[in-house]
Design an enzyme around this catalytic site. Structure first.
Site, PDB file in Angstrom:
ATOM      1  N   ASP A 121      -1.275  -3.032  14.884  1.00 36.13           N
ATOM      2  CA  ASP A 121      -1.962  -2.565  13.670  1.00 36.13           C
ATOM      3  C   ASP A 121      -2.659  -3.745  12.991  1.00 36.13           C
ATOM      4  OD1 ASP A 121      -2.666  -1.266  11.312  1.00 36.13           O
ATOM      5  OD2 ASP A 121      -0.631  -1.249  10.507  1.00 36.13           O
ATOM      6  N   THR A 171      -5.422   3.597   1.558  1.00 34.38           N
ATOM      7  CA  THR A 171      -4.880   4.453   0.491  1.00 34.38           C
ATOM      8  C   THR A 171      -4.725   3.683  -0.818  1.00 34.38           C
ATOM      9  OG1 THR A 171      -2.769   4.035   1.549  1.00 34.38           O
ATOM     10  CG2 THR A 171      -3.679   6.231   1.808  1.00 34.38           C
ATOM     11  N   ARG A 188      10.683   1.990   6.335  1.00 37.73           N
ATOM     12  CA  ARG A 188      11.981   1.787   5.674  1.00 37.73           C
ATOM     13  C   ARG A 188      13.038   2.874   5.886  1.00 37.73           C
ATOM     14  NH1 ARG A 188       8.667   0.050   0.509  1.00 37.73           N
ATOM     15  NH2 ARG A 188       7.275   1.448   1.640  1.00 37.73           N
ATOM     16  N   LYS A 245      -6.121  -3.687  12.333  1.00 37.12           N
ATOM     17  CA  LYS A 245      -7.271  -3.142  11.580  1.00 37.12           C
ATOM     18  C   LYS A 245      -8.505  -4.046  11.681  1.00 37.12           C
ATOM     19  CE  LYS A 245      -4.362  -0.812   8.111  1.00 37.12           C
ATOM     20  NZ  LYS A 245      -3.032  -1.418   8.330  1.00 37.12           N
ATOM     21  N   LYS A 298       5.398  -0.355  15.718  1.00 36.71           N
ATOM     22  CA  LYS A 298       4.134  -0.842  15.134  1.00 36.71           C
ATOM     23  C   LYS A 298       4.319  -2.282  14.660  1.00 36.71           C
ATOM     24  CE  LYS A 298       2.503   0.348  10.830  1.00 36.71           C
ATOM     25  NZ  LYS A 298       1.970  -0.825  10.129  1.00 36.71           N
ATOM     26  N   ASP A 356     -15.338  -6.250  11.780  1.00 30.33           N
ATOM     27  CA  ASP A 356     -16.224  -7.413  11.925  1.00 30.33           C
ATOM     28  C   ASP A 356     -17.493  -6.913  12.587  1.00 30.33           C
ATOM     29  OD1 ASP A 356     -17.141 -10.145  12.336  1.00 30.33           O
ATOM     30  OD2 ASP A 356     -15.038 -10.747  12.203  1.00 30.33           O
TER      31      ASP A 356
HETATM   32  O1  C5P Z   1       8.359   1.799   4.979  1.00 29.14           O
HETATM   33  P1  C5P Z   1       7.269   2.833   5.086  1.00 29.14           P
HETATM   34  O2  C5P Z   1       7.696   4.084   5.828  1.00 29.14           O
HETATM   35  O3  C5P Z   1       6.653   3.146   3.748  1.00 29.14           O
HETATM   36  O4  C5P Z   1       6.165   2.120   5.989  1.00 29.14           O
HETATM   37  C1  C5P Z   1       4.940   2.736   6.295  1.00 29.14           C
HETATM   38  C2  C5P Z   1       4.101   1.855   7.151  1.00 29.14           C
HETATM   39  O5  C5P Z   1       2.799   2.454   7.251  1.00 29.14           O
HETATM   40  C3  C5P Z   1       3.872   0.438   6.624  1.00 29.14           C
HETATM   41  O6  C5P Z   1       3.720  -0.433   7.750  1.00 29.14           O
HETATM   42  C4  C5P Z   1       2.558   0.566   5.868  1.00 29.14           C
HETATM   43  O7  C5P Z   1       1.847  -0.653   5.802  1.00 29.14           O
HETATM   44  C5  C5P Z   1       1.816   1.570   6.741  1.00 29.14           C
HETATM   45  N1  C5P Z   1       0.756   2.290   6.072  1.00 29.14           N
HETATM   46  C6  C5P Z   1       0.950   3.055   4.909  1.00 29.14           C
HETATM   47  N2  C5P Z   1      -0.103   3.705   4.327  1.00 29.14           N
HETATM   48  C7  C5P Z   1      -1.307   3.613   4.858  1.00 29.14           C
HETATM   49  C8  C5P Z   1      -1.530   2.893   6.020  1.00 29.14           C
HETATM   50  C9  C5P Z   1      -0.463   2.230   6.603  1.00 29.14           C
HETATM   51  O8  C5P Z   1       2.065   3.163   4.437  1.00 29.14           O
HETATM   52  N3  C5P Z   1      -2.293   4.278   4.303  1.00 29.14           N
END
Ligand code: C5P
Length: 231
Positions: free
Chosen positions: A60, A117, A208, A62, A33, A65
């Site tokens: 990603d 979220t 992560r 998003k 992603k 518009d």
């Molecule tokens: O590092 P981690 O596993 O928390 O990363 C989750 C990914 O999903 C990040 O790119 C974050 O921006 C994305 N994301 C999220 N919650 C959302 C939408 C997207 O954590 N509601």
């Protein structure tokens, strides 16, 4: 693996780090992603390099518009050859239909973000929406389904309910995934990979726990093992 269920979030601010991580992963075991931060600095060139290494890309960005602009943005994304793109369901029915028309079914997958979220009940009230985030999420997910999109992004705790409301082909793409022994970081509403798949998630977005692992490939292999035992 024909259709890897794991999507690794390349949350970096430069292409070098993204390419170093990608070189340690296996395109048979995951997709990647690329979001606003990385794409803004690294652009289509990085997408091309990642695809040359065999990875399918979820872009990603998003989009949100007027319908004509979003349709054009979707076409531009598809011309890069990416596997999946997303738009904000809050753009409304006309915008979702224009995006779908720009990306016919069977080409680049099109999914929608429902409500971010980061938006809580107070934020919602302030912008005149309501009554609760959960209800808005459900309403927007059904709108995306009704407009023929391929799926939505949703928290792992929403997947079980949404799965009962949509057909099995509708993708539920779920971030907030943490293996049982992993650090939670700044996530709050989390689930393990196994729980998310059991609840009906189609794809898991994981950042992560893999990008900061000492051995990212081994971590990815373990995650895949955990979910293939349930799916
Ligand atoms: O590092 P981690 O596993 O928390 O990363 C989750 C990914 O999903 C990040 O790119 C974050 O921006 C994305 N994301 C999220 N919650 C959302 C939408 C997207 O954590 N509601």
């Amino acid at each position: 693996m024909d259709d890897p269920r794991i999507i690794i979030a390349l949350d970096y601010n430069n292409s070098e780090q993204a390419l170093v991580l990608a070189a340690q992963l296996d395109p048979k075991l995951c997709r990647l992603k690329v979001g606003k931060q990385l794409f803004t600095i690294a652009g289509p060139k990085l997408i091309e390099k990642l695809m040359q290494s065999g990875f399918e890309i979820f872009l990603d960005l998003k989009f949100h518009d007027i319908p004509n602009t979003v349709a054009g943005a979707c076409k531009s994304a598809a011309s890069l050859g990416v596997w999946m793109v997303n738009v904000h369901a809050l753009g409304g029915r006309k915008m979702l239909l224009a995006a779908r028309q720009a990306l016919p079914i069977g080409t680049t997958k099109l999914i929608a973000v429902t409500l971010l979220t980061s938006i809580g009940p107070d934020d919602l009230h302030e912008i005149g929406l309501g009554p609760t985030p959960e209800q808005i999420v459900r309403r927007l997910a059904l709108l995306a389904h009704d407009c023929g999109l391929d799926g939505v992004v949703c928290s792992p705790l929403e997947t079980a309910y949404l799965r009962t409301q949509v057909d099995s082909n509708f993708h539920l793409v779920t971030p907030g995934i943490r293996p049982i022994d992993a650090s939670i970081d700044d996530q709050q509403r989390i689930a393990t990979p196994r729980q998310a798949i059991e609840n009906g998630a189609t794809y898991l977005v994981i950042g992560r726990p893999v990008t900061q692992a000492t051995d990212p490939l081994r971590t990815l292999q373990q995650l895949n093992k955990e979910i293939t035992s349930v799916s």
